[in-house]
Design a protein around this motif. Structure first.
Motif, PDB file in Angstrom:
ATOM      1  N   VAL A 199     -12.578  39.007  21.070  1.00 51.36           N
ATOM      2  CA  VAL A 199     -12.207  37.531  20.911  1.00 51.36           C
ATOM      3  C   VAL A 199     -12.000  36.974  21.945  1.00 51.36           C
ATOM      4  O   VAL A 199     -11.015  37.682  23.450  1.00 51.36           O
ATOM      5  N   ARG A 200     -12.485  35.661  22.763  1.00 52.93           N
ATOM      6  CA  ARG A 200     -12.812  34.990  23.859  1.00 52.93           C
ATOM      7  C   ARG A 200     -11.885  33.238  23.092  1.00 52.93           C
ATOM      8  O   ARG A 200     -12.498  33.156  22.772  1.00 52.93           O
ATOM      9  N   TRP A 201     -10.571  33.086  23.860  1.00 51.15           N
ATOM     10  CA  TRP A 201     -10.097  32.574  24.116  1.00 51.15           C
ATOM     11  C   TRP A 201     -10.180  31.206  25.604  1.00 51.15           C
ATOM     12  O   TRP A 201     -10.789  31.848  26.358  1.00 51.15           O
ATOM     13  N   LEU A 202     -11.490  29.999  25.030  1.00 48.88           N
ATOM     14  CA  LEU A 202     -11.727  29.669  25.461  1.00 48.88           C
ATOM     15  C   LEU A 202     -11.490  28.042  25.802  1.00 48.88           C
ATOM     16  O   LEU A 202     -10.862  27.540  24.939  1.00 48.88           O
ATOM     17  N   ALA A 203     -11.379  27.686  26.786  1.00 50.10           N
ATOM     18  CA  ALA A 203     -10.971  26.437  27.042  1.00 50.10           C
ATOM     19  C   ALA A 203     -12.100  24.924  28.481  1.00 50.10           C
ATOM     20  O   ALA A 203     -12.534  26.180  29.201  1.00 50.10           O
ATOM     21  N   ALA A 204     -12.933  24.280  28.033  1.00 49.46           N
ATOM     22  CA  ALA A 204     -14.216  23.735  28.796  1.00 49.46           C
ATOM     23  C   ALA A 204     -13.168  22.468  29.109  1.00 49.46           C
ATOM     24  O   ALA A 204     -12.498  21.614  28.238  1.00 49.46           O
ATOM     25  N   GLU A 205     -13.673  21.246  30.671  1.00 57.22           N
ATOM     26  CA  GLU A 205     -13.758  20.304  30.451  1.00 57.22           C
ATOM     27  C   GLU A 205     -14.626  19.553  31.356  1.00 57.22           C
ATOM     28  O   GLU A 205     -15.375  20.452  32.024  1.00 57.22           O
ATOM     29  N   TYR A 206     -15.436  18.984  30.900  1.00 60.80           N
ATOM     30  CA  TYR A 206     -16.312  18.016  31.150  1.00 60.80           C
ATOM     31  C   TYR A 206     -15.817  16.354  31.641  1.00 60.80           C
ATOM     32  O   TYR A 206     -15.483  16.170  30.945  1.00 60.80           O
ATOM     33  N   ASP A 207     -16.158  15.790  33.110  1.00 67.23           N
ATOM     34  CA  ASP A 207     -16.240  14.768  33.944  1.00 67.23           C
ATOM     35  C   ASP A 207     -17.366  14.268  34.067  1.00 67.23           C
ATOM     36  O   ASP A 207     -17.821  15.254  35.535  1.00 67.23           O
ATOM     37  N   TYR A 208     -18.279  13.178  33.430  1.00 65.55           N
ATOM     38  CA  TYR A 208     -19.832  12.874  34.240  1.00 65.55           C
ATOM     39  C   TYR A 208     -20.154  11.852  34.050  1.00 65.55           C
ATOM     40  O   TYR A 208     -19.274  11.076  32.695  1.00 65.55           O
ATOM     41  N   PHE A 209     -20.021  11.005  35.194  1.00 66.18           N
ATOM     42  CA  PHE A 209     -21.171   9.197  34.868  1.00 66.18           C
ATOM     43  C   PHE A 209     -21.892   9.681  35.782  1.00 66.18           C
ATOM     44  O   PHE A 209     -22.336  10.066  36.697  1.00 66.18           O
ATOM     45  N   PRO A 256     -13.749  20.066  25.450  1.00 64.82           N
ATOM     46  CA  PRO A 256     -13.481  20.901  24.202  1.00 64.82           C
ATOM     47  C   PRO A 256     -12.275  22.900  24.104  1.00 64.82           C
ATOM     48  O   PRO A 256     -12.748  22.986  25.213  1.00 64.82           O
ATOM     49  N   ARG A 257     -12.425  23.198  23.180  1.00 62.02           N
ATOM     50  CA  ARG A 257     -11.652  23.869  23.270  1.00 62.02           C
ATOM     51  C   ARG A 257     -11.779  24.853  22.055  1.00 62.02           C
ATOM     52  O   ARG A 257     -12.219  24.940  21.129  1.00 62.02           O
ATOM     53  N   GLY A 258     -11.891  26.233  21.949  1.00 61.19           N
ATOM     54  CA  GLY A 258     -12.236  27.402  20.755  1.00 61.19           C
ATOM     55  C   GLY A 258     -11.848  28.928  20.528  1.00 61.19           C
ATOM     56  O   GLY A 258     -11.679  29.265  21.950  1.00 61.19           O
ATOM     57  N   THR A 259     -12.542  29.710  19.518  1.00 58.28           N
ATOM     58  CA  THR A 259     -12.363  30.737  19.861  1.00 58.28           C
ATOM     59  C   THR A 259     -13.933  31.303  19.773  1.00 58.28           C
ATOM     60  O   THR A 259     -14.682  30.987  18.521  1.00 58.28           O
ATOM     61  N   SER A 260     -14.144  32.929  20.397  1.00 61.13           N
ATOM     62  CA  SER A 260     -15.710  32.962  19.818  1.00 61.13           C
ATOM     63  C   SER A 260     -14.987  34.487  19.713  1.00 61.13           C
ATOM     64  O   SER A 260     -14.474  35.663  20.025  1.00 61.13           O
ATOM     65  N   LEU A 261     -15.087  34.479  18.085  1.00 60.69           N
ATOM     66  CA  LEU A 261     -14.871  36.418  17.636  1.00 60.69           C
ATOM     67  C   LEU A 261     -16.407  37.139  17.041  1.00 60.69           C
ATOM     68  O   LEU A 261     -17.514  36.568  17.724  1.00 60.69           O
ATOM     69  N   GLY A 262     -16.491  38.102  17.540  1.00 58.45           N
ATOM     70  CA  GLY A 262     -17.164  39.236  17.016  1.00 58.45           C
ATOM     71  C   GLY A 262     -16.565  40.479  16.454  1.00 58.45           C
ATOM     72  O   GLY A 262     -15.633  41.063  16.871  1.00 58.45           O
ATOM     73  N   LEU A 263     -16.998  41.076  15.569  1.00 58.40           N
ATOM     74  CA  LEU A 263     -17.072  42.161  14.831  1.00 58.40           C
ATOM     75  C   LEU A 263     -18.224  43.309  14.599  1.00 58.40           C
ATOM     76  O   LEU A 263     -19.169  42.506  13.879  1.00 58.40           O
ATOM     77  N   ARG A 283     -23.370  43.142  12.382  1.00 58.60           N
ATOM     78  CA  ARG A 283     -22.450  42.347  13.399  1.00 58.60           C
ATOM     79  C   ARG A 283     -22.022  41.139  12.594  1.00 58.60           C
ATOM     80  O   ARG A 283     -23.120  40.496  12.151  1.00 58.60           O
ATOM     81  N   TRP A 284     -20.923  40.681  12.982  1.00 59.50           N
ATOM     82  CA  TRP A 284     -20.771  39.079  12.901  1.00 59.50           C
ATOM     83  C   TRP A 284     -19.666  38.455  13.732  1.00 59.50           C
ATOM     84  O   TRP A 284     -19.019  38.938  14.454  1.00 59.50           O
ATOM     85  N   ASP A 285     -20.006  37.473  14.078  1.00 61.05           N
ATOM     86  CA  ASP A 285     -19.653  36.305  14.757  1.00 61.05           C
ATOM     87  C   ASP A 285     -19.954  35.130  14.636  1.00 61.05           C
ATOM     88  O   ASP A 285     -19.900  34.754  13.690  1.00 61.05           O
ATOM     89  N   LYS A 286     -18.072  34.946  14.733  1.00 62.15           N
ATOM     90  CA  LYS A 286     -18.168  33.530  14.845  1.00 62.15           C
ATOM     91  C   LYS A 286     -17.976  32.504  16.266  1.00 62.15           C
ATOM     92  O   LYS A 286     -16.769  33.049  17.375  1.00 62.15           O
ATOM     93  N   GLN A 287     -18.365  31.625  16.074  1.00 61.66           N
ATOM     94  CA  GLN A 287     -17.424  30.164  17.594  1.00 61.66           C
ATOM     95  C   GLN A 287     -17.035  29.294  16.655  1.00 61.66           C
ATOM     96  O   GLN A 287     -17.389  28.533  15.630  1.00 61.66           O
ATOM     97  N   THR A 288     -15.611  29.281  16.977  1.00 62.65           N
ATOM     98  CA  THR A 288     -14.848  27.946  15.954  1.00 62.65           C
ATOM     99  C   THR A 288     -15.543  26.304  16.596  1.00 62.65           C
ATOM    100  O   THR A 288     -14.835  25.755  16.118  1.00 62.65           O
ATOM    101  N   TYR A 289     -15.239  26.174  18.410  1.00 60.59           N
ATOM    102  CA  TYR A 289     -15.321  25.579  18.662  1.00 60.59           C
ATOM    103  C   TYR A 289     -16.827  24.073  17.919  1.00 60.59           C
ATOM    104  O   TYR A 289     -16.733  23.469  18.227  1.00 60.59           O
TER     105      TYR A 289
END
Length: 413
Positions: free
Chosen positions: A248-258, A275-282, A301-307
């Motif tokens: 399980v990974r808890w993720l957060a990102a920030e983008y600022d672009y022009f 964006p924020r979310g969680t990546s899961l793997g079993l 294998r099962w994977d899921k990305q909430t974002y």
């Protein structure tokens, strides 16, 4: 350096160091990733998987590189290296009483010798970068090894070409810290647990002049993560092994672009998203000896990305048949998914939403023969069928650009 495996892109290959997958583990990412963060002289063992991955390997479909660093046990020593491209200092030693060991490696790079190989011109390009790796390993008990790791990298690239009105000031900072526990609970049960945290930040600002039209660019992106990974292997019977694990990974990102022209007008809509979310793997797998010369493993294998609001289910089958004392035949079949990571949005090309995971259906057959002389013959046949591919952006005329999104030869694939 980054490389391609069986036609896959470099981003499709995962690099794992002492149990942790590294995010963007290369210096000079804008210039085809020529140097990695990992000091190769510290690597004691390297396992490379080009296909037929078993169920514990997930979220990449191109390949896996697993690296384990040295563990000094008998003496301490150090290395000093001076060169025209980099300088390096490394030390390692066992702890008193055979209670563990430590090592550290620090490198600084000043690759002036690379200027002539880049199409940006001579003298104006000023890259500087450093990386540091440290590990402390403790023998907590005869059956448990606990280790703490840290990997840090920094990069700065300056470029100024007054005749073309082009300049850039680009920086990258990466930091990883993780704790790893290796446990042999008894003769039948083995486990590995990794608790990690990290941060990755990349910025670039400057002026681009495509076709004499001056534009200004600001690109600032950051990723933070924390993760927990556990793998267990249980010898159920003398001929059967059960494997299971999760990540399980808890993720957060920030983008600022022009991207703006010299009049201050936006050439593409400016982007400011977080964006924020969680990546899961079993996964669960069962390995058995079906015959004294035949073994097989079935995994799921099962994977899921909430974002991305996406999930994947990948069955896998692997088998090895010993044809003789020195020859064997291996077969691998499976579905392998690869999600779009939270830091992989091409906001500079207008992307603001994540795409579903890519799918690679793979089949491979490998024949391996070892001779008494020590020679080895290997023949492999593989077939990959990819779908749901992520959009790719390229520059047709010049693949190496400071601001590729501002050039007229930018295309969508």
């Amino acid at each position: 350096a980054a490389f391609n495996v069986r036609g896959a892109e470099t981003r499709d290959v995962a690099m794992v160091l002492d149990g942790l997958e590294l995010i963007e583990p290369f210096h000079l990412e804008r210039f085809q990733n020529p140097f990695s963060f990992v000091d190769a002289t510290l690597v004691e063992r390297l396992d490379f998987y080009a296909g037929g991955f078993t169920a514990e390997y997930g979220d990449r479909h191109g390949g896996f590189i697993e690296m384990s660093t040295e563990t000094p046990v008998d003496r301490s020593h150090g290395r000093v290296q001076l060169g025209t491209i980099n300088t390096r200092l490394a030390c390692e030693a066992p702890l008193p009483g055979a209670k563990g060991s430590w090592l550290v490696s620090a490198r600084t790079w000043y690759p002036e010798a690379l200027w002539d190989t880049l199409e940006l011109g001579e003298g104006g390009l000023q890259p500087r970068f450093q990386d540091l790796y440290a590990k402390v390993s403790l023998n907590v008990s005869p059956r448990t090894v606990l280790s703490a790791h840290g990997l840090f990298a920094a990069e700065r690239l300056d470029f100024f070409a007054p005749e073309d009105d082009e300049s850039t000031d680009a920086t990258t900072h990466s930091g990883y810290a993780w704790i790893r526990a290796l446990n042999s609970w008894n003769e039948s049960w083995y486990s590995e647990t990794v608790l990690s945290s990290g941060r990755f930040r990349r910025t670039r600002t400057g002026i681009s002049a495509p076709e004499d039209d001056v534009v200004s660019v600001r690109d600032d992106r950051e990723v933070r993560f924390a993760g927990l990974k556990h793998d267990s292997s249980f010898q159920w019977t003398p001929s059967q092994i059960l494997k299971a694990g999760f990540e399980v990974r808890w993720l957060a990102a920030e983008y600022d672009y022009f991207l703006r022209d010299d009049a201050g007008s936006d050439l593409v809509p400016p982007v400011a998203i977080d964006p924020r979310g969680t990546s899961l793997g079993l996964y669960l797998a069962h390995r058995s000896s079906l015959h004294p010369r035949l073994a097989a493993e079935i995994g799921l294998r099962w994977d899921k990305q909430t974002y991305t609001e996406d999930s994947q289910l990948g069955p896998r089958v692997n088998a090895v048949w010993r044809l003789g004392e020195r020859s064997e035949l291996r077969v691998g079949l499976g579905r392998y998914y690869q999600s779009q990571r939270i830091h992989e949005l091409h906001v500079e090309d207008g992307e603001t939403s994540f795409l579903p995971a890519e799918l690679s259906r793979q089949a491979e057959v490998t024949y391996d023969r070892r001779f008494e002389s020590g020679a080895r013959f290997r023949l492999g046949v593989y077939h990959h069928r990819l779908s749901h591919l992520k959009t790719r952006y390229e520059n047709l005329l010049n693949p190496v650009e400071l601001y590729p999104e501002s050039e007229a030869d930018r295309v969508v694939v």
